[in-house]
Motif scaffolding. Structure first.
Motif, PDB file in Angstrom:
ATOM      1  N   MET A  36      10.140   6.131  -3.275  1.00  0.00           N
ATOM      2  CA  MET A  36       9.682   4.771  -3.542  1.00  0.00           C
ATOM      3  C   MET A  36      10.853   3.829  -3.797  1.00  0.00           C
ATOM      4  SD  MET A  36       7.279   3.298  -6.600  1.00  0.00           S
ATOM      5  CE  MET A  36       8.682   3.406  -7.718  1.00  0.00           C
ATOM      6  N   VAL A  37      11.807   4.260  -4.612  1.00  0.00           N
ATOM      7  CA  VAL A  37      12.976   3.428  -4.896  1.00  0.00           C
ATOM      8  C   VAL A  37      13.762   3.157  -3.620  1.00  0.00           C
ATOM      9  CG1 VAL A  37      15.198   3.366  -6.097  1.00  0.00           C
ATOM     10  CG2 VAL A  37      13.160   4.158  -7.305  1.00  0.00           C
TER      11      VAL A  37
ATOM     12  N   PHE B 204       0.821  -1.208   0.000  1.00  0.00           N
ATOM     13  CA  PHE B 204       0.000   0.000   0.000  1.00  0.00           C
ATOM     14  C   PHE B 204       0.858   1.262   0.000  1.00  0.00           C
ATOM     15  CE2 PHE B 204      -3.508  -2.786   1.161  1.00  0.00           C
ATOM     16  CZ  PHE B 204      -4.576  -2.174   0.514  1.00  0.00           C
ATOM     17  N   ILE B 205       2.000   1.211   0.651  1.00  0.00           N
ATOM     18  CA  ILE B 205       2.904   2.370   0.652  1.00  0.00           C
ATOM     19  C   ILE B 205       3.425   2.630  -0.758  1.00  0.00           C
ATOM     20  CG2 ILE B 205       5.152   3.208   1.434  1.00  0.00           C
ATOM     21  CD1 ILE B 205       4.609   1.830   4.113  1.00  0.00           C
ATOM     22  N   VAL B 206       3.813   1.574  -1.459  1.00  0.00           N
ATOM     23  CA  VAL B 206       4.295   1.714  -2.835  1.00  0.00           C
ATOM     24  C   VAL B 206       3.182   2.246  -3.735  1.00  0.00           C
ATOM     25  CG1 VAL B 206       5.123   0.460  -4.863  1.00  0.00           C
ATOM     26  CG2 VAL B 206       6.091  -0.035  -2.607  1.00  0.00           C
ATOM     27  N   ILE B 207       1.968   1.723  -3.561  1.00  0.00           N
ATOM     28  CA  ILE B 207       0.827   2.198  -4.356  1.00  0.00           C
ATOM     29  C   ILE B 207       0.587   3.681  -4.093  1.00  0.00           C
ATOM     30  CG2 ILE B 207      -1.677   2.041  -4.633  1.00  0.00           C
ATOM     31  CD1 ILE B 207      -1.413  -0.977  -4.130  1.00  0.00           C
ATOM     32  N   GLY B 208       0.656   4.078  -2.827  1.00  0.00           N
ATOM     33  CA  GLY B 208       0.456   5.482  -2.483  1.00  0.00           C
ATOM     34  C   GLY B 208       1.516   6.386  -3.090  1.00  0.00           C
ATOM     35  N   LEU B 209       2.773   5.938  -3.070  1.00  0.00           N
ATOM     36  CA  LEU B 209       3.856   6.738  -3.648  1.00  0.00           C
ATOM     37  C   LEU B 209       3.720   6.828  -5.167  1.00  0.00           C
ATOM     38  CD1 LEU B 209       6.842   5.420  -1.492  1.00  0.00           C
ATOM     39  CD2 LEU B 209       5.772   7.680  -1.362  1.00  0.00           C
ATOM     40  N   LEU B 210       3.323   5.716  -5.793  1.00  0.00           N
ATOM     41  CA  LEU B 210       3.105   5.736  -7.239  1.00  0.00           C
ATOM     42  C   LEU B 210       1.939   6.649  -7.607  1.00  0.00           C
ATOM     43  CD1 LEU B 210       3.617   1.998  -8.269  1.00  0.00           C
ATOM     44  CD2 LEU B 210       5.040   3.951  -8.920  1.00  0.00           C
ATOM     45  N   ALA B 211       0.890   6.638  -6.784  1.00  0.00           N
ATOM     46  CA  ALA B 211      -0.251   7.519  -7.034  1.00  0.00           C
ATOM     47  C   ALA B 211       0.169   8.977  -6.924  1.00  0.00           C
ATOM     48  CB  ALA B 211      -1.376   7.209  -6.047  1.00  0.00           C
TER      49      ALA B 211
END
Length: 203
Positions: free
Chosen positions: A155-156, A93-100
């Motif tokens: 994110m990276v 969910f953290i990765v999804i949030g950062l991508l969003a």
């Protein structure tokens, strides 16, 4: 990256300092003009441009400050539910949030760049300073693209280390911590996504 980080910080500090000094000068001029002794000195000085310039400086500062906030983790977020998840689900969910965040700021940057391109082919200028308005609106694509880059950078780094940037709001730079092992404002749930490790353990 350190050069970009320092450039970002110096740019924000310079814009803030310039806006503060211009506002101070305008206020002093306004009240000084009411003093009979100073009227001959200040009568020929016009500061009608000060408010407009200050607004533009704060617009640029806000856009770059938003990118700085992503890099340092000072943006406010509601993540009570995220913290209740397991490490694997929390990481997803953290990765999804950062991508969003990267997608949103990338779109805003592209729309802003299109708008700047279009207004750049007009003769529209600001009311008081008479500067080209495309120069003012250039803050939108520049700040948004930098913010998009910061989301991807965070994110990276998170995928590599499982860590997110955090900002200690109780810490004041340059002051010694009286008691480093005591956090007077600590909360049980921390209200921040806990760092996760892809090796199975918590950081």
């Amino acid at each position: 990256m350190k050069f970009l980080d320092h450039l970002e910080e110096w740019l924000i500090a310079t814009l803030m300092a310039a806006a503060t000094l211009i506002t101070f000068f305008a206020v002093v001029h306004r009240y000084g003009s009411g003093i009979e002794l100073l009227q001959p000195l200040l009568a020929d000085i016009h500061t009608s441009w000060a408010q407009e310039l200050t607004i533009y400086l704060f617009v640029w500062m806000a856009k770059f400050g938003a990118a700085y906030g992503v890099r340092t983790g000072i943006h406010v977020g509601v993540d009570v539910l995220i913290n209740k998840l397991s490490d694997n689900n929390r990481a997803k969910f953290i990765v999804i949030g950062l991508l969003a965040g990267a997608l949103f700021t990338g779109i805003i940057g592209t729309l802003g760049a299109t708008f700047v391109w279009e207004i750049g082919h007009t003769e529209q200028t600001s009311a008081d300073l008479e500067v080209p308005m495309w120069l003012v609106y250039l803050a939108v694509p520049c700040g948004s693209y930098l913010m998009c880059f910061r989301f991807l950078q965070v994110m990276v780094n998170f995928l590599k280390t499982g860590e997110l940037p955090k900002h200690d709001h109780s810490h004041v730079e340059g002051m010694d911590d009286v008691a480093e092992d005591i956090n007077w404002y600590a909360m049980d749930d921390n209200l921040h996504p806990h760092d996760t490790s892809h090796k199975g353990g918590k950081q």
